[in-house]
Design a protein around this motif. Structure first.
Motif, PDB file in Angstrom:
ATOM      1  N   ILE A   8     -30.474  23.320  23.077  1.00 42.21           N
ATOM      2  CA  ILE A   8     -30.113  22.443  21.958  1.00 42.21           C
ATOM      3  C   ILE A   8     -30.668  23.011  20.651  1.00 42.21           C
ATOM      4  O   ILE A   8     -29.993  23.017  19.631  1.00 42.21           O
ATOM      5  CB  ILE A   8     -30.605  21.001  22.209  1.00 42.21           C
ATOM      6  CG1 ILE A   8     -29.813  20.384  23.357  1.00 42.21           C
ATOM      7  CG2 ILE A   8     -30.478  20.150  20.959  1.00 42.21           C
ATOM      8  CD1 ILE A   8     -30.346  19.053  23.840  1.00 42.21           C
ATOM      9  N   ASN A   9     -31.902  23.505  20.701  1.00 43.74           N
ATOM     10  CA  ASN A   9     -32.529  24.068  19.516  1.00 43.74           C
ATOM     11  C   ASN A   9     -31.768  25.294  19.012  1.00 43.74           C
ATOM     12  O   ASN A   9     -31.569  25.457  17.815  1.00 43.74           O
ATOM     13  CB  ASN A   9     -33.990  24.411  19.804  1.00 43.74           C
ATOM     14  CG  ASN A   9     -34.781  24.663  18.553  1.00 43.74           C
ATOM     15  OD1 ASN A   9     -34.370  24.290  17.469  1.00 43.74           O
ATOM     16  ND2 ASN A   9     -35.916  25.302  18.711  1.00 43.74           N
ATOM     17  N   ILE A  10     -31.328  26.162  19.924  1.00 47.03           N
ATOM     18  CA  ILE A  10     -30.557  27.361  19.544  1.00 47.03           C
ATOM     19  C   ILE A  10     -29.232  26.942  18.903  1.00 47.03           C
ATOM     20  O   ILE A  10     -28.824  27.485  17.877  1.00 47.03           O
ATOM     21  CB  ILE A  10     -30.316  28.279  20.758  1.00 47.03           C
ATOM     22  CG1 ILE A  10     -31.619  28.958  21.173  1.00 47.03           C
ATOM     23  CG2 ILE A  10     -29.254  29.313  20.460  1.00 47.03           C
ATOM     24  CD1 ILE A  10     -31.506  29.795  22.411  1.00 47.03           C
ATOM     25  N   LYS A  11     -28.546  25.960  19.507  1.00 48.83           N
ATOM     26  CA  LYS A  11     -27.269  25.495  18.943  1.00 48.83           C
ATOM     27  C   LYS A  11     -27.477  24.900  17.550  1.00 48.83           C
ATOM     28  O   LYS A  11     -26.674  25.128  16.654  1.00 48.83           O
ATOM     29  CB  LYS A  11     -26.613  24.470  19.868  1.00 48.83           C
ATOM     30  CG  LYS A  11     -26.013  25.075  21.110  1.00 48.83           C
ATOM     31  CD  LYS A  11     -25.296  24.031  21.925  1.00 48.83           C
ATOM     32  CE  LYS A  11     -24.654  24.671  23.149  1.00 48.83           C
ATOM     33  NZ  LYS A  11     -23.879  23.690  23.920  1.00 48.83           N
ATOM     34  N   SER A  12     -28.551  24.152  17.370  1.00 51.36           N
ATOM     35  CA  SER A  12     -28.833  23.562  16.058  1.00 51.36           C
ATOM     36  C   SER A  12     -29.100  24.652  15.024  1.00 51.36           C
ATOM     37  O   SER A  12     -28.612  24.571  13.897  1.00 51.36           O
ATOM     38  CB  SER A  12     -30.037  22.621  16.130  1.00 51.36           C
ATOM     39  OG  SER A  12     -29.739  21.511  16.939  1.00 51.36           O
ATOM     40  N   LYS A  13     -29.858  25.665  15.411  1.00 53.79           N
ATOM     41  CA  LYS A  13     -30.126  26.781  14.489  1.00 53.79           C
ATOM     42  C   LYS A  13     -28.838  27.493  14.112  1.00 53.79           C
ATOM     43  O   LYS A  13     -28.631  27.835  12.948  1.00 53.79           O
ATOM     44  CB  LYS A  13     -31.105  27.774  15.110  1.00 53.79           C
ATOM     45  CG  LYS A  13     -32.536  27.325  15.078  1.00 53.79           C
ATOM     46  CD  LYS A  13     -33.435  28.408  15.633  1.00 53.79           C
ATOM     47  CE  LYS A  13     -34.873  27.960  15.630  1.00 53.79           C
ATOM     48  NZ  LYS A  13     -35.768  28.995  16.177  1.00 53.79           N
ATOM     49  N   ARG A  14     -27.972  27.732  15.089  1.00 52.69           N
ATOM     50  CA  ARG A  14     -26.701  28.402  14.804  1.00 52.69           C
ATOM     51  C   ARG A  14     -25.840  27.583  13.844  1.00 52.69           C
ATOM     52  O   ARG A  14     -25.178  28.125  12.970  1.00 52.69           O
ATOM     53  CB  ARG A  14     -25.933  28.676  16.092  1.00 52.69           C
ATOM     54  CG  ARG A  14     -26.531  29.789  16.911  1.00 52.69           C
ATOM     55  CD  ARG A  14     -25.722  30.052  18.139  1.00 52.69           C
ATOM     56  NE  ARG A  14     -26.345  31.093  18.936  1.00 52.69           N
ATOM     57  CZ  ARG A  14     -26.076  31.312  20.200  1.00 52.69           C
ATOM     58  NH1 ARG A  14     -25.186  30.555  20.823  1.00 52.69           N
ATOM     59  NH2 ARG A  14     -26.677  32.271  20.853  1.00 52.69           N
ATOM     60  N   LYS A  15     -25.850  26.273  14.021  1.00 51.32           N
ATOM     61  CA  LYS A  15     -25.083  25.413  13.114  1.00 51.32           C
ATOM     62  C   LYS A  15     -25.658  25.463  11.706  1.00 51.32           C
ATOM     63  O   LYS A  15     -24.915  25.517  10.727  1.00 51.32           O
ATOM     64  CB  LYS A  15     -25.059  23.982  13.642  1.00 51.32           C
ATOM     65  CG  LYS A  15     -24.222  23.842  14.897  1.00 51.32           C
ATOM     66  CD  LYS A  15     -24.313  22.468  15.502  1.00 51.32           C
ATOM     67  CE  LYS A  15     -23.542  22.462  16.820  1.00 51.32           C
ATOM     68  NZ  LYS A  15     -23.656  21.207  17.523  1.00 51.32           N
ATOM     69  N   ILE A  16     -26.975  25.462  11.608  1.00 48.15           N
ATOM     70  CA  ILE A  16     -27.610  25.558  10.293  1.00 48.15           C
ATOM     71  C   ILE A  16     -27.278  26.899   9.646  1.00 48.15           C
ATOM     72  O   ILE A  16     -26.955  26.954   8.451  1.00 48.15           O
ATOM     73  CB  ILE A  16     -29.132  25.340  10.410  1.00 48.15           C
ATOM     74  CG1 ILE A  16     -29.416  23.884  10.794  1.00 48.15           C
ATOM     75  CG2 ILE A  16     -29.846  25.714   9.114  1.00 48.15           C
ATOM     76  CD1 ILE A  16     -30.839  23.605  11.189  1.00 48.15           C
TER      77      ILE A  16
END
Length: 154
Positions: A8-16
């Motif tokens: 989830i953290n990786i996906k959030s970073k990619r979205k940011i």
């Protein structure tokens, strides 16, 4: 449990990163618009490595100028420099809205569309065809000396 949080953290970073990238894509031409006195963008040396080496434009050449002229309200000149320029603006705005919404709601939207192979191939074929047509017109409208003048080998 930690691997789920990590994903989830990786996906959030990619979205940011996607939001930041779309924002930068919109802002650089916006700031260039303020420094385009006497339309110097039309005559300045391109920063495209391929064009600097060969004198021939790459498939993305003209996107920045297209965005600058779109911001100035000159749609005809915007489309002249790159037909996809106005669509880049639309895509970036939609990307910012969708990714921000995904971060807030913790849901994902449009994944089937964004990771669609048929759409990717279709866009690739369109861009290749468009670039081929641009190269033909470029060669037709420029002499060898003009093309060399547009490179670093003046």
């Amino acid at each position: 449990m930690t691997s789920i949080n990590y994903t989830i953290n990786i996906k959030s970073k990619r979205k940011i990163y996607g939001i930041i990238g779309a924002f930068i894509t919109l802002m650089i031409p916006f700031f260039l618009m303020f420094f385009n006195h006497n339309n110097h963008l039309e005559t300045d040396q391109s920063l495209c490595p391929l064009k600097m080496l060969t004198g021939f434009p790459c498939p993305g050449c003209g996107i920045t100028k297209s965005l600058v002229y779109f911001y100035e309200g000159d749609l005809q000149k915007s489309l002249y420099y790159h037909i996809l320029g106005p669509l880049v603006i639309l895509f970036c705005v939609v990307t910012i809205v969708v990714l921000t919404t995904e971060l807030i709601t913790k849901k994902e939207y449009f994944n089937n569309l964004l990771f669609n192979k048929k759409l990717a191939y279709g866009l690739g074929i369109f861009l290749a065809t468009y670039h081929f047509i641009r190269i033909i017109y470029f060669i037709k409208n420029n002499s060898i000396d003009d093309i060399l003048h547009q490179s670093i080998w003046k």
